[in-house]
Every structure is written in structure tokens, then in C-alpha cells.
Enzyme design. Structure first.
Site, short mmCIF file in Angstrom:
data_model
loop_
_atom_site.label_atom_id
_atom_site.label_comp_id
_atom_site.label_asym_id
_atom_site.label_seq_id
_atom_site.Cartn_x
_atom_site.Cartn_y
_atom_site.Cartn_z
CG HIS A 123 -1.95 -0.96 1.34
ND1 HIS A 123 -2.16 -1.76 2.46
CD2 HIS A 123 -2.93 -1.29 0.47
CE1 HIS A 123 -3.21 -2.53 2.26
NE2 HIS A 123 -3.71 -2.27 1.06
CB CYS A 181 -3.24 -2.12 9.18
SG CYS A 181 -2.03 -1.90 7.89
#
Length: 282
Positions: free
Chosen positions: A170, A271
Site C-alpha cells: 500500500h 492498519c
């Protein structure tokens, strides 16, 4: 624009989720490393404890779901800014079911829910960097242009620019915000290239804090009424050189958080929570 920045990092609530036993064997990962489930659970408990007790956030804890091995990584299921929550369409098909519980939790917090229903769109929250002034969206294995367009439509008050993510999972696998106007960035060539693109696309000037390890660049910044600037970052045990760089931030309350197990399944600090600033009902 100063007004938009004034509340940057202010949070009142966090949504987190338990770790299913299935994470150890079935969670997606880019390297085949053995996960110690008991240690991963302890890490997550310590993380939640810091949010709740040390920082005083209202923590909404969703139960783990064994059929969703990656469900602890709640950030990918929603992007929240102001009163709006965009429920994403995660890039990995096995993760699409994670959005249901998240949608329920954010509805209960009375946020305006926008759902990404376009079957051509994919977006993981881990690819979304909100700077307080604008959004950068990583185009990665998990997030595409259509996903970025739907995000731009959901948050019309802010400019949205896309950044190619050529290495790593990401965008936030190698960067995050370390404070108002401060981007923490990894030192690898792909990370530095991505930063250059962000700087070229933006009308704003950002300071940068470069850390030797890309994964260490993922940290959580908050600005809390009784605590001031707070930064949850990697431990010296994981990334000794990067931990030294964070120590230079003299104005921040620094909280090192262990992430030794969750990193094995590509999980970083951001996250594991969706952070929300709920205005008091007056």
C-alpha cells in the site's frame, strides 16, 4: 485552508477488531513467515489498551470473524473524514466481507455512510493518505483509478491526487503523517519517488521526516486535547535506526508500539484502527 488544518489529528473514537485464529495460517501475506498467534493477540491488546486507556479514546471493538482472516486490519474497510465514512471495496476478494461489520459500527456512530458499489472499483484504506489538506491515493495491487475517483466524489472538499505504488502493498507501507504538514517517509528509492510525485502534485509544502526503514514510516499521529502531539511508532527492537529518528520529535509524546507479528501478514500500525473525530452533540 488554515481552518481545515486546525483539527488535524483530533480524534475521539477508534474502531478496532479482534484477531481471528485463522489469521495465523490464512491471512494474506507477501512472505511465508510463521505467525505466533498468541503474540499477535497480545500486540493487538496492547495497541487497543493504548488507544483506550493512555489516550482516552472511545474504542468500539468489533469481534473477530474466523471466516475473515485479515479482519483485524480495519483500516482497509473504510475511509473516514469529518462526518463522512466511505465504505470501501477492498482489492482482495477474500476481504470484501470485512466491510459489513465496519459499516454497522460507523452507522451506529451516526456518520454519513457512502458505499463503494461499483464493481470496477477497488480501494483499500491503506492506500489513502489524508494530510489534513488533501488526499493522496496509492494506485497499487489493491486500489485502482476508479476507486480513487469514487473517494474524490465522497470527499469533495479536498483535492485528491493519485500516486503509483510500484513496490510494497500500500501507499502507507512506506509513508504516513507525523504531524500537521509533516510526512514520514521511508528511505528506499520507490518511497522517495512517491514522495516526489506527491510534492509535485500538491499546492502545499510539506516537511518530511525520512526514516531508514520503509515499514517504520507507518505511524499514527494524533493531536489530543490533554496530550498535545502524539505519535505511535515502531519499536527500537524492530527498527533501531528508525526509532532513533523519531526521538528527534521533541514536541511529540512518543509511544513505541510493537508490531513484530502483524507485520508478517503485511499489517502496519495504521492498519489496525479507523480513527474518528465525533463533534459533541450540542
Amino acid at each position: 485552508m488554515a481552518g481545515l488544518m486546525a483539527g488535524f489529528g483530533h480524534y475521539t473514537h477508534a474502531v478496532v477488531r479482534g484477531i481471528p485464529a485463522s489469521l495465523a495460517k490464512e491471512a494474506l501475506r507477501s512472505s511465508q513467515t510463521e505467525v505466533d498467534l498468541a503474540k499477535a493477540v497480545k500486540e493487538q491488546e496492547a495497541y487497543v489498551e493504548v488507544l483506550r486507556t493512555r489516550l482516552g479514546l472511545e474504542v468500539v471493538e468489533l469481534p473477530a470473524d474466523e471466516s475473515l482472516p485479515d479482519c483485524v486490519f480495519v483500516e482497509d474497510a473504510a475511509v473516514v473524514c469529518g462526518d463522512t465514512a466511505l465504505i470501501t471495496r477492498p482489492g482482495a476478494e477474500s476481504r470484501r466481507g470485512e466491510t459489513e461489520a465496519m459499516k454497522g459500527a460507523l452507522k451506529d456512530l451516526n456518520l454519513n455512510i457512502v458505499e463503494m458499489t461499483d464493481e470496477n472499483a477497488t480501494l483499500d484504506g491503506g492506500d489513502v493518505l489524508f494530510t489534513g489538506r488533501e488526499f493522496f491515493v496509492g494506485l497499487s495491487k489493491r486500489t485502482n483509478q476508479r476507486g480513487a475517483e469514487i473517494l474524490a466524489d465522497a470527499f469533495k472538499d479536498y483535492a485528491v491526487s493519485t500516486v503509483p505504488v510500484l513496490e510494497g502493498l500500500h501507499l502507507k507501507s512506506f509513508c504516513s503523517m507525523g504531524g500537521p504538514g509533516l510526512i514520514v517517509i521511508g528511505s528506499s528509492e520507490p518511497a522517495q519517488k512517491a514522495l516526489k510525485i506527491m510534492q509535485q502534485m500538491s499546492d502545499h509544502r510539506y516537511d518530511k521526516l525520512t526514516v531508514p526503514d520503509d515499514l517504520a514510516a507507518n505511524c499514527i499521529y494524533m493531536n489530543l486535547p490533554s496530550k498535545g502531539h502524539v505519535l505511535l511508532h515502531c519499536t527500537a527492537e524492530e527498527f533501531p535506526e528508525s526509532a532513533k529518528v523519531f526521538e528527534k520529535l521533541k514536541d511529540h509524546m512518543l509511544i513505541p508500539m510493537s508490531n513484530l507479528e502483524k507485520v508478517k501478514v503485511d499489517g502496519a500500525l495504521t492498519c489496525c484502527s479507523v480513527l474518528i473525530n465525533k463533534k459533541a452533540n450540542i
